[in-house]
Write a protein that holds these residues in place. Structure first.
Motif, PDB file in Angstrom:
ATOM      1  N   THR A  72      35.027 -12.430  30.981  1.00 49.03           N
ATOM      2  CA  THR A  72      34.063 -11.323  31.034  1.00 49.03           C
ATOM      3  C   THR A  72      32.890 -11.682  30.122  1.00 49.03           C
ATOM      4  O   THR A  72      32.873 -12.753  29.510  1.00 49.03           O
ATOM      5  CB  THR A  72      34.687 -10.019  30.486  1.00 49.03           C
ATOM      6  N   ARG A  73      31.965 -10.738  29.992  1.00 52.03           N
ATOM      7  CA  ARG A  73      30.842 -10.965  29.076  1.00 52.03           C
ATOM      8  C   ARG A  73      31.327 -11.197  27.642  1.00 52.03           C
ATOM      9  O   ARG A  73      30.598 -11.740  26.822  1.00 52.03           O
ATOM     10  CB  ARG A  73      29.889  -9.769  29.112  1.00 52.03           C
ATOM     11  N   PHE A 113      42.209  -5.905  31.801  1.00 47.31           N
ATOM     12  CA  PHE A 113      41.421  -5.164  32.792  1.00 47.31           C
ATOM     13  C   PHE A 113      42.214  -4.937  34.072  1.00 47.31           C
ATOM     14  O   PHE A 113      41.963  -3.990  34.804  1.00 47.31           O
ATOM     15  CB  PHE A 113      40.132  -5.925  33.136  1.00 47.31           C
ATOM     16  N   GLU A 167      27.131  -4.039  22.972  1.00 46.72           N
ATOM     17  CA  GLU A 167      25.974  -4.608  23.674  1.00 46.72           C
ATOM     18  C   GLU A 167      25.791  -6.061  23.213  1.00 46.72           C
ATOM     19  O   GLU A 167      25.569  -6.336  22.029  1.00 46.72           O
ATOM     20  CB  GLU A 167      24.684  -3.806  23.498  1.00 46.72           C
ATOM     21  N   LEU A 168      25.894  -6.919  24.209  1.00 48.10           N
ATOM     22  CA  LEU A 168      25.890  -8.363  23.917  1.00 48.10           C
ATOM     23  C   LEU A 168      24.797  -8.802  22.944  1.00 48.10           C
ATOM     24  O   LEU A 168      25.068  -9.509  21.974  1.00 48.10           O
ATOM     25  CB  LEU A 168      25.701  -9.136  25.220  1.00 48.10           C
ATOM     26  N   GLN A 196      40.793  -0.868  29.645  1.00 44.65           N
ATOM     27  CA  GLN A 196      39.475  -0.526  29.094  1.00 44.65           C
ATOM     28  C   GLN A 196      39.104   0.930  29.333  1.00 44.65           C
ATOM     29  O   GLN A 196      38.179   1.447  28.706  1.00 44.65           O
ATOM     30  CB  GLN A 196      38.394  -1.464  29.672  1.00 44.65           C
ATOM     31  N   ARG A 197      39.804   1.569  30.255  1.00 45.52           N
ATOM     32  CA  ARG A 197      39.500   2.985  30.566  1.00 45.52           C
ATOM     33  C   ARG A 197      40.551   3.933  29.994  1.00 45.52           C
ATOM     34  O   ARG A 197      40.546   5.125  30.284  1.00 45.52           O
ATOM     35  CB  ARG A 197      39.432   3.205  32.084  1.00 45.52           C
ATOM     36  N   GLY A 225      33.789   2.055  27.525  1.00 43.07           N
ATOM     37  CA  GLY A 225      34.905   1.362  28.192  1.00 43.07           C
ATOM     38  C   GLY A 225      34.563  -0.062  28.571  1.00 43.07           C
ATOM     39  O   GLY A 225      35.069  -0.597  29.569  1.00 43.07           O
ATOM     40  N   LYS A 226      33.692  -0.694  27.783  1.00 46.38           N
ATOM     41  CA  LYS A 226      33.216  -2.049  28.100  1.00 46.38           C
ATOM     42  C   LYS A 226      33.542  -2.999  26.959  1.00 46.38           C
ATOM     43  O   LYS A 226      33.673  -2.576  25.802  1.00 46.38           O
ATOM     44  CB  LYS A 226      31.691  -2.034  28.278  1.00 46.38           C
ATOM     45  N   VAL A 227      33.617  -4.274  27.296  1.00 49.59           N
ATOM     46  CA  VAL A 227      33.656  -5.327  26.291  1.00 49.59           C
ATOM     47  C   VAL A 227      32.442  -6.209  26.520  1.00 49.59           C
ATOM     48  O   VAL A 227      31.952  -6.286  27.659  1.00 49.59           O
ATOM     49  CB  VAL A 227      34.961  -6.161  26.358  1.00 49.59           C
ATOM     50  N   PRO A 228      31.951  -6.887  25.485  1.00 50.29           N
ATOM     51  CA  PRO A 228      32.506  -6.997  24.146  1.00 50.29           C
ATOM     52  C   PRO A 228      32.216  -5.765  23.278  1.00 50.29           C
ATOM     53  O   PRO A 228      31.261  -5.039  23.500  1.00 50.29           O
ATOM     54  CB  PRO A 228      31.739  -8.205  23.573  1.00 50.29           C
TER      55      PRO A 228
HETATM   56  N1  LIG Z   1      25.893  -3.432  28.362  1.00 50.05           N
HETATM   57  C1  LIG Z   1      27.113  -4.124  28.026  1.00 50.05           C
HETATM   58  C2  LIG Z   1      27.760  -4.572  29.303  1.00 50.05           C
HETATM   59  C3  LIG Z   1      29.155  -5.094  29.073  1.00 50.05           C
HETATM   60  C4  LIG Z   1      29.917  -5.185  30.384  1.00 50.05           C
HETATM   61  O1  LIG Z   1      29.423  -4.886  31.472  1.00 50.05           O
HETATM   62  N2  LIG Z   1      31.205  -5.604  30.276  1.00 50.05           N
HETATM   63  C5  LIG Z   1      32.072  -5.654  31.409  1.00 50.05           C
HETATM   64  C6  LIG Z   1      32.802  -6.996  31.443  1.00 50.05           C
HETATM   65  S1  LIG Z   1      31.771  -8.303  31.957  1.00 50.05           S
HETATM   66  C7  LIG Z   1      33.168  -4.604  31.236  1.00 50.05           C
HETATM   67  O2  LIG Z   1      33.607  -4.368  30.132  1.00 50.05           O
HETATM   68  N3  LIG Z   1      33.615  -3.994  32.338  1.00 50.05           N
HETATM   69  C8  LIG Z   1      34.754  -3.140  32.326  1.00 50.05           C
HETATM   70  C9  LIG Z   1      34.587  -1.915  33.140  1.00 50.05           C
HETATM   71  O3  LIG Z   1      33.453  -1.469  33.332  1.00 50.05           O
HETATM   72  O4  LIG Z   1      35.585  -1.376  33.575  1.00 50.05           O
HETATM   73  C10 LIG Z   1      26.820  -5.305  27.100  1.00 50.05           C
HETATM   74  O5  LIG Z   1      25.683  -5.775  27.042  1.00 50.05           O
HETATM   75  O6  LIG Z   1      27.723  -5.734  26.374  1.00 50.05           O
END
Ligand SMILES: N[C@@H](CCC(=O)N[C@@H](CS)C(=O)NCC(=O)O)C(=O)O
Length: 217
Positions: free
Chosen positions: A14-15, A37, A68-69, A42-43, A54-57
Motif C-alpha cells: 500500500t502507500r 486489509f 498523509e504521505l 482498517q475499518r 481508516g487509511k495507512v500510512p
Molecule cells: N491521503 C492518504 C491516502 C492514503 C491511502 O489512500 N491509503 C490506502 C492504502 S494505499 C488505504 O489505507 N486504504 C484503505 C481503505 O481505504 O480501506 C495519504 O496521503 O496517506
C-alpha cells in the motif's frame, strides 16, 4: 510505553510501503503495527479510533498522530536529521524539497486517480493539478537533472517519488519515459527497497491466507 516511541501503522503493498522504505533508510527503531486489509482491519473501531480516515500510512510519535504521505515524510525525515534525508531550514534546497513532497499529494495523486478511473478531469482552471500532461511534463523535466530529483543529492523525496512512479507506471497510468524508468529503477535498486519488497510479499501472503481461512475457502 515511552513517550518518544514511534509507532507505524502499515499494511503490505500500500502507500505505507514507501514509509516502510523511509524508515529502513532512517535506520531508526519503531514499532510496526500491521493491519490486514483483507480482513478489513482498517475499518474496525480500534483503528478508526487512531486514524478516523481508516487509511495507512499513519504514525504516532511522542503521542501525536501524523497521517498523509507528504506530512509523514516531512515529519520523519526532519525528526531524524542525522540521516541527512531532509535539507534543513535555511538550506536553499529546503523549498524545492517541500515543493516536491507536497506536489505528490496535491497534484500527482489527484491527476493519477482521475486518469486511472478514466474520469473527466475538472476544467483546467478549477482542477488542483491543471491537466495530466502538465503534471507529467513537470516531473520529467525535474528528473532530467538526475540522478535524483535534486541532482546528486538523495533525499526522502526520492523515496516517495521512486516508489510512486514505479507503481503508477506498472499500472499503466504514468507513461514510462526513459527518465522516469531510469529514476524508479535507481531507487528500487537500493537495499532498503529489496527489504520492503520482501516484507510486503511475505505479509500479503499471510494476510491472504488468513482471509481465505476466515471465509472458509
Ligand atoms: N491521503 C492518504 C491516502 C492514503 C491511502 O489512500 N491509503 C490506502 C492504502 S494505499 C488505504 O489505507 N486504504 C484503505 C481503505 O481505504 O480501506 C495519504 O496521503 O496517506
Amino acid at each position: 510505553m515511552s513517550d518518544d516511541k514511534l509507532i507505524f501503522y502499515y499494511s503490505p503493498h500500500t502507500r505505507a510501503s514507501c514509509v516502510l522504505m523511509l524508515l529502513e533508510e532512517l535506520d531508526t527503531p519503531y514499532e510496526l503495527r500491521v493491519l490486514n486489509f483483507q480482513l478489513g482491519e482498517q475499518r474496525k473501531p480500534e483503528y478508526l479510533a487512531i486514524n478516523p480516515m481508516g487509511k495507512v500510512p499513519a504514525i504516532v510519535h511522542k503521542g501525536a498522530l501524523v497521517t498523509e504521505l507528504g506530512a509523514v515524510f516531512i515529519y520523519l525525515a526532519d525528526a531524524f536529521p542525522d540521516r541527512k534525508l531532509a535539507p534543513p531550514i535555511g538550506d536553499p534546497l529546503r523549498g524545492p524539497y517541500l515543493r516536491w513532497l507536497v506536489y505528490y499529494g496535491s497534484a500527482f495523486e489527484p491527476a493519477t486517480v482521475d486518469r486511472s478511473l478514466k474520469r473527466e478531469p475538472a476544467p483546467m482552471t478549477r482542477s488542483p493539478y491543471g491537466d495530466f500532461e502538465s503534471v507529467m511534463a513537470v516531473i520529467n523535466a525535474q528528473l532530467k537533472e538526475g540522478p535524483y530529483l535534486f541532482g546528486e543529492r538523495f533525499t526522502a523525496a526520492d523515496i516517495l517519488w521512486g516508489v510512486a512512479l514505479r507503481w503508477t507506471t506498472a499500472f499503466g497510468i504514468v507513461p514510462a519515459t526513459p527518465e522516469i524508468t531510469a529514476y524508479y529503477e535507481r531507487i528500487a535498486a537500493r537495499p532498503s527497497a529489496a527489504r520492503v519488497a520482501q516484507t510486503d510479499d511475505e505479509l500479503l501472503k499471510i494476510h491472504q491466507a488468513l482471509a481465505a481461512k476466515a471465509s472458509g475457502s
